[in-house]
Design an enzyme around this catalytic site. Structure first.
Site, PDB file in Angstrom:
ATOM      1  N   CYS A 214       0.811  -1.224   0.000  1.00  0.00           N
ATOM      2  CA  CYS A 214       0.000   0.000   0.000  1.00  0.00           C
ATOM      3  C   CYS A 214       0.844   1.274   0.000  1.00  0.00           C
ATOM      4  O   CYS A 214       0.312   2.370  -0.194  1.00  0.00           O
ATOM      5  CB  CYS A 214      -0.930   0.006   1.208  1.00  0.00           C
ATOM      6  SG  CYS A 214      -2.136  -1.333   1.189  1.00  0.00           S
TER       7      CYS A 214
ATOM      8  N   HIS B 293      -8.713   4.263  -1.760  1.00  0.00           N
ATOM      9  CA  HIS B 293      -7.419   3.625  -1.556  1.00  0.00           C
ATOM     10  C   HIS B 293      -7.040   2.735  -2.749  1.00  0.00           C
ATOM     11  O   HIS B 293      -6.946   1.513  -2.605  1.00  0.00           O
ATOM     12  CB  HIS B 293      -7.469   2.814  -0.263  1.00  0.00           C
ATOM     13  CG  HIS B 293      -6.180   2.175   0.133  1.00  0.00           C
ATOM     14  ND1 HIS B 293      -4.945   2.623  -0.303  1.00  0.00           N
ATOM     15  CD2 HIS B 293      -5.924   1.091   0.937  1.00  0.00           C
ATOM     16  CE1 HIS B 293      -3.996   1.852   0.209  1.00  0.00           C
ATOM     17  NE2 HIS B 293      -4.562   0.914   0.961  1.00  0.00           N
TER      18      HIS B 293
END
Length: 418
Positions: free
Chosen positions: A95, A361
């Protein structure tokens, strides 16, 4: 440390809104973000870019297993939009992939380059009904030994540990970590819900956000539980999008017209730190180490920050990260949030953009998108979510999880200089 750092600036930055774009290609999304960054920088000659760092995590799922950046950017080269013969480095750090790409571009400036580029892109929404398959793919590939710290923690907490078919494994891990923090410090589910409600409400006025509807704490608590104790409203959605950022030296910046120099943002501090297996909340975990290094490089403290964008992949993450970044004492993240201290009009606004739970995200692009949200704040262009007189801001972006730690954490402090 600071004396050896070459002054570095964000010259231009561009992002797509986050959404579900199953029919758009990686190249389409990158073209929008890259074009916006070039326009933002008023860059007349893209051939002056000396290197590109390309970040992505999930392209393998789509069948793109090697040379991802070259494959994605080749159509733009053919159309004359992107410099031919460009050196492209592929970057993947979970991430935190886009922040690792930014780190490559920033590091090249430290080594003598004058203009570099970082690009991040992700597609997380198949158009053929394979959403569950994508989540299952994300859960695979790790050795069985990786999960031992989580199983031990689950045993200590007296709960089970396993993966659901309707979510990524990160949600199960975050749920376990939330229970651990609740046990150790008395954090409550209502305090976690307060973080989620704040960020959902902040995103209402952010045109780049994936979710743009307000929620109350009660709304968050009433939502479907996805991994006990976390509800769906406390978790970041699957999003598609891209971001691009042009980084330059002070020498390059001085060549630019006043209109460009006035919008440039100085990188006051930047750091990557790796995680520790079996770390406890009290240890020097990677967010703590990265933040300390960044504060030292910038010559600043948490009290100097006007706002923060941080990696709330779940709303519990915001609770422990405001502690990790020094915004409040260890164990006080829940009460600090519930007090309103992190609201737009609070002591230190956190995630004015809506954070990952609402702003979105798209894994390979998130770090650059967070820097974009700092940029609009520091430039005074954030509209109804504007933090008054914002001059110094921090972004924190984490990738991967090892035990109670984050596998890699990037922190960046930007400053408005005009």
């Amino acid at each position: 440390m600071a004396a050896s750092i070459r002054d570095t600036y964000i010259l231009g930055i561009g992002v797509t809104p986050v959404g579900r774009y199953p029919d758009r290609s990686f190249t389409d999304l990158v073209a929008d973000a890259y074009g916006s960054a070039v326009k933002d920088a008023q860059l007349a000659d893209p051939d002056r870019i000396e290197g590109t760092w390309f970040s992505n995590m999930l392209a393998d799922f789509w069948g793109l297993r090697a040379m991802r950046g070259l494959a994605t950017l080749a159509p733009l080269v053919e159309d004359g939009l992107f410099p031919n013969g460009q050196r492209i480095t592929n970057v993947e750090a979970g991430c935190a992939s886009a922040s690792a790409a930014f780190n490559g571009a920033w590091s090249a400036i430290q080594s003598g380059a004058d203009l570099t580029l970082a690009i991040g892109v992700e597609k997380m929404n198949p158009n053929d009904g394979r959403g569950a398959e994508l989540l299952e793919w994300m859960n695979g590939g790790l050795p069985e030994s990786y999960w031992e710290p989580f199983r031990r923690l689950a045993d200590q907490l007296g709960v089970g540990f396993g993966f659901g078919s309707d979510r990524s494994m990160a949600m199960d891990v975050y749920a376990l970590l939330a229970l651990s923090h609740m046990r150790d410090y008395g954090t409550t589910i209502e305090q976690i819900a307060a973080s989620a409600a704040k960020n959902h409400t902040n995103a209402v006025h952010n045109p780049r956000a994936q979710y743009r509807f307000p929620m109350s704490t009660d709304d968050v608590l009433a939502d479907r539980v996805i991994a006990d104790p976390l509800t769906r409203a406390m978790a970041a959605p699957r999003g598609d999008g891209a971001g691009a950022i042009l980084v330059c030296s002070e020498d390059f910046l001085t060549e630019q017209p006043t209109s460009v120099r006035d919008r440039a943002l100085k990188v006051r501090g930047h750091s990557l730190a790796g995680g520790r297996i079996n770390a406890s909340w009290e240890d020097q975990r990677s967010p703590v180490v990265s933040a300390a290094q960044t504060y030292q490089m910038a010559g600043l403290t948490p009290r100097d920050l006007d706002l923060v964008e941080l990696h709330d992949a779940t709303s519990f993450a915001e609770i422990h990260l405001i502690e990790d970044l020094g915004l409040c004492e260890r164990g006080h993240g829940g009460p600090f949030t519930a007090s309103g201290a992190t609201q737009l009009d609070g002591e230190i606004p956190v995630n004015p953009s809506g954070g990952l739970v609402s702003r979105g995200h798209p894994i390979g692009a998130t770090g650059i998108m967070m820097l974009y949200e700092l940029a609009v704040q520091l430039r005074g262009e954030a509209g109804e979510t504007q933090v008054p007189n914002a001059r110094i801001a921090m972004a924190e972006n984490g990738g991967g999880i090892v035990g109670l730690d984050i596998a890699v954490t990037a922190t960046t402090i930007l400053e408005r200089v005009a």
